[in-house]
Design an enzyme around this catalytic site. Structure first.
Site, PDB file in Angstrom:
ATOM      1  N   ALA A  12    -130.005  -9.838 -32.010  1.00  0.00           N
ATOM      2  CA  ALA A  12    -129.580 -11.240 -32.021  1.00  0.00           C
ATOM      3  C   ALA A  12    -130.457 -11.962 -30.997  1.00  0.00           C
ATOM      4  O   ALA A  12    -130.110 -12.069 -29.812  1.00  0.00           O
ATOM      5  CB  ALA A  12    -128.109 -11.348 -31.661  1.00  0.00           C
ATOM      6  N   SER A  48    -126.816 -16.274 -23.512  1.00  0.00           N
ATOM      7  CA  SER A  48    -126.934 -15.116 -24.410  1.00  0.00           C
ATOM      8  C   SER A  48    -125.999 -15.299 -25.599  1.00  0.00           C
ATOM      9  O   SER A  48    -125.623 -16.434 -25.923  1.00  0.00           O
ATOM     10  CB  SER A  48    -126.641 -13.832 -23.638  1.00  0.00           C
ATOM     11  OG  SER A  48    -127.019 -12.713 -24.412  1.00  0.00           O
ATOM     12  N   ASN A  49    -125.613 -14.222 -26.250  1.00  0.00           N
ATOM     13  CA  ASN A  49    -124.734 -14.315 -27.424  1.00  0.00           C
ATOM     14  C   ASN A  49    -123.839 -13.085 -27.499  1.00  0.00           C
ATOM     15  O   ASN A  49    -123.904 -12.218 -26.631  1.00  0.00           O
ATOM     16  CB  ASN A  49    -125.577 -14.489 -28.694  1.00  0.00           C
ATOM     17  CG  ASN A  49    -126.568 -13.361 -28.841  1.00  0.00           C
ATOM     18  OD1 ASN A  49    -126.191 -12.213 -29.019  1.00  0.00           O
ATOM     19  ND2 ASN A  49    -127.850 -13.685 -28.735  1.00  0.00           N
ATOM     20  N   ARG A  50    -123.015 -12.999 -28.561  1.00  0.00           N
ATOM     21  CA  ARG A  50    -121.962 -11.976 -28.627  1.00  0.00           C
ATOM     22  C   ARG A  50    -122.401 -10.636 -29.199  1.00  0.00           C
ATOM     23  O   ARG A  50    -121.567  -9.789 -29.476  1.00  0.00           O
ATOM     24  CB  ARG A  50    -120.809 -12.504 -29.491  1.00  0.00           C
ATOM     25  CG  ARG A  50    -120.041 -13.635 -28.866  1.00  0.00           C
ATOM     26  CD  ARG A  50    -118.901 -14.007 -29.776  1.00  0.00           C
ATOM     27  NE  ARG A  50    -118.160 -15.144 -29.288  1.00  0.00           N
ATOM     28  CZ  ARG A  50    -117.214 -15.060 -28.360  1.00  0.00           C
ATOM     29  NH1 ARG A  50    -116.908 -13.891 -27.820  1.00  0.00           N
ATOM     30  NH2 ARG A  50    -116.580 -16.141 -27.970  1.00  0.00           N
ATOM     31  N   SER A  51    -123.691 -10.434 -29.428  1.00  0.00           N
ATOM     32  CA  SER A  51    -124.118  -9.167 -30.029  1.00  0.00           C
ATOM     33  C   SER A  51    -123.779  -7.984 -29.120  1.00  0.00           C
ATOM     34  O   SER A  51    -124.063  -8.007 -27.924  1.00  0.00           O
ATOM     35  CB  SER A  51    -125.629  -9.201 -30.250  1.00  0.00           C
ATOM     36  OG  SER A  51    -126.084  -7.921 -30.580  1.00  0.00           O
TER      37      SER A  51
END
Ligand code: CTP
Length: 215
Positions: free
Chosen positions: A92, A23-26
Site C-alpha cells: 500500500a 501512512s495507511n492501514r496496510s
C-alpha cells in the site's frame, strides 16, 4: 519455473518530522502469505521488500529488504527488478508524501497547520511501462465504488497481467483481517473468488500466475 521473483508489501511511511508520519492501514499480511507460498513452491530467489509491519519476517529461503518510504521502496525494487520473472506489488504505497521534512519537531504554536503534500511516483505504473516480454506483473487494488470499471482501467493503464481486486465494504474490510474476498482481473476477464483465508488466497494467486506464465 521461475528463477527470481520480487514481492513488495506493507505500508509505506512518509515522515513529517522526527516523531510523526503519514501512512495507511496496510498490515502486510497478504504480502507475507505470498512470500510463504513462494517458498513452498521452491522458487530459488525470493526478494521481499516490505514497509514497516509488526511481523518478524525472516527465513533463509528469502531475502528481506526493509524500507520506510515509497521512494526507498522504488529504489530497491528498481535495483533488483531487471532479472525478475514475476513482480507482485501488494504494497500500500502512500500516494503522497510531505513536500518538506521538518528536521525539528513541529511545535503546536499555531491554531491551524497545513501540510503540503507532493505525489509519490507510481512504482507499478513505471514497471508496467518498461515491462520485459515474459515478465508477469501483478498489482493489487482496493476499490469502494464502480469497482469493475475502476479495476479494468487500472489493469490497462498499469500494463498488468493480473490485478487482485478487493471490494472494500463492511462485509469485506480487507485491512487487518485474516479473510478476504477478491476478484482476479486478467486480459481474459473478471473472476469472483469466494471469501477465503489470506493463506489460501496466496496459493490461488500463485496458481493464477503459473497459469498466466504457461499461456
Ligand atoms: N502503487 C504503486 N505506486 C504508487 C501507488 C500505487 O506501485 N504510488 C501500486 C500498488 O502497490 C497497487 C496498485 O498500484 O499494486 C494499485 O494501487 P491503488 O492505490 O489502488 O491505485 P492508484 O492507481 O493509486 O489509484 P487510486 O488510488 O486513485 O485508486
Amino acid at each position: 519455473m521461475f528463477k527470481r521473483i520480487i514481492i513488495c508489501s506493507g505500508p509505506t511511511v512518509e515522515p513529517i518530522d522526527p516523531v510523526r508520519f503519514i501512512s495507511n492501514r496496510s498490515s502486510g499480511k497478504s504480502g507475507l502469505q505470498l512470500v510463504n507460498e513462494a517458498v513452498k513452491r521452491g522458487i530459488p530467489e525470493i526478494i521481499f521488500i516490505t514497509g514497516p509491519t509488526c511481523f518478524e519476517a525472516s527465513n533463509p529461503a528469502y531475502s528481506v529488504i526493509r524500507v520506510e518510504t515509497a521512494l526507498e521502496m522504488r529504489e530497491h525494487l528498481l535495483r533488483y527488478s531487471d532479472d525478475a520473472d514475476v513482480i507482485i506489488m501488494a504494497a500500500a504505497v502512500s500516494d503522497y508524501r510531505p513536500a518538506n521534512y521538518s528536521k525539528e519537531k513541529i511545535k503546536k504554536d499555531r491554531e491551524t497547520l497545513t501540510l503540503n503534500l507532493v505525489k509519490n511516483p507510481d512504482i507499478l505504473f513505471e514497471l508496467g511501462q518498461g515491462k520485459k516480454p515474459g515478465r508477469i506483473l501483478v498489482g493489487y487494488a482496493a476499490e469502494t465504488h464502480d469497482i469493475l470499471e475502476n479495476a479494468r482501467e487500472k489493469f490497462t493503464r498499469k500494463n498488468l497481467d493480473l490485478l487482485v481486486l478487493n471490494e472494500v465494504s463492511a462485509e469485506n474490510p480487507a485491512f487487518h483481517v485474516d479473510k478476504n474476498q477478491v476478484y482476479f482481473v486478467t486480459a481474459g476477464g473478471f473472476q469472483k473468488l469466494e471469501m477465503m483465508k489470506k493463506s489460501t488466497l496466496a496459493s490461488r494467486v500463485w496458481d493464477e500466475i503459473e497459469k498466466l506464465a504457461h499461456e
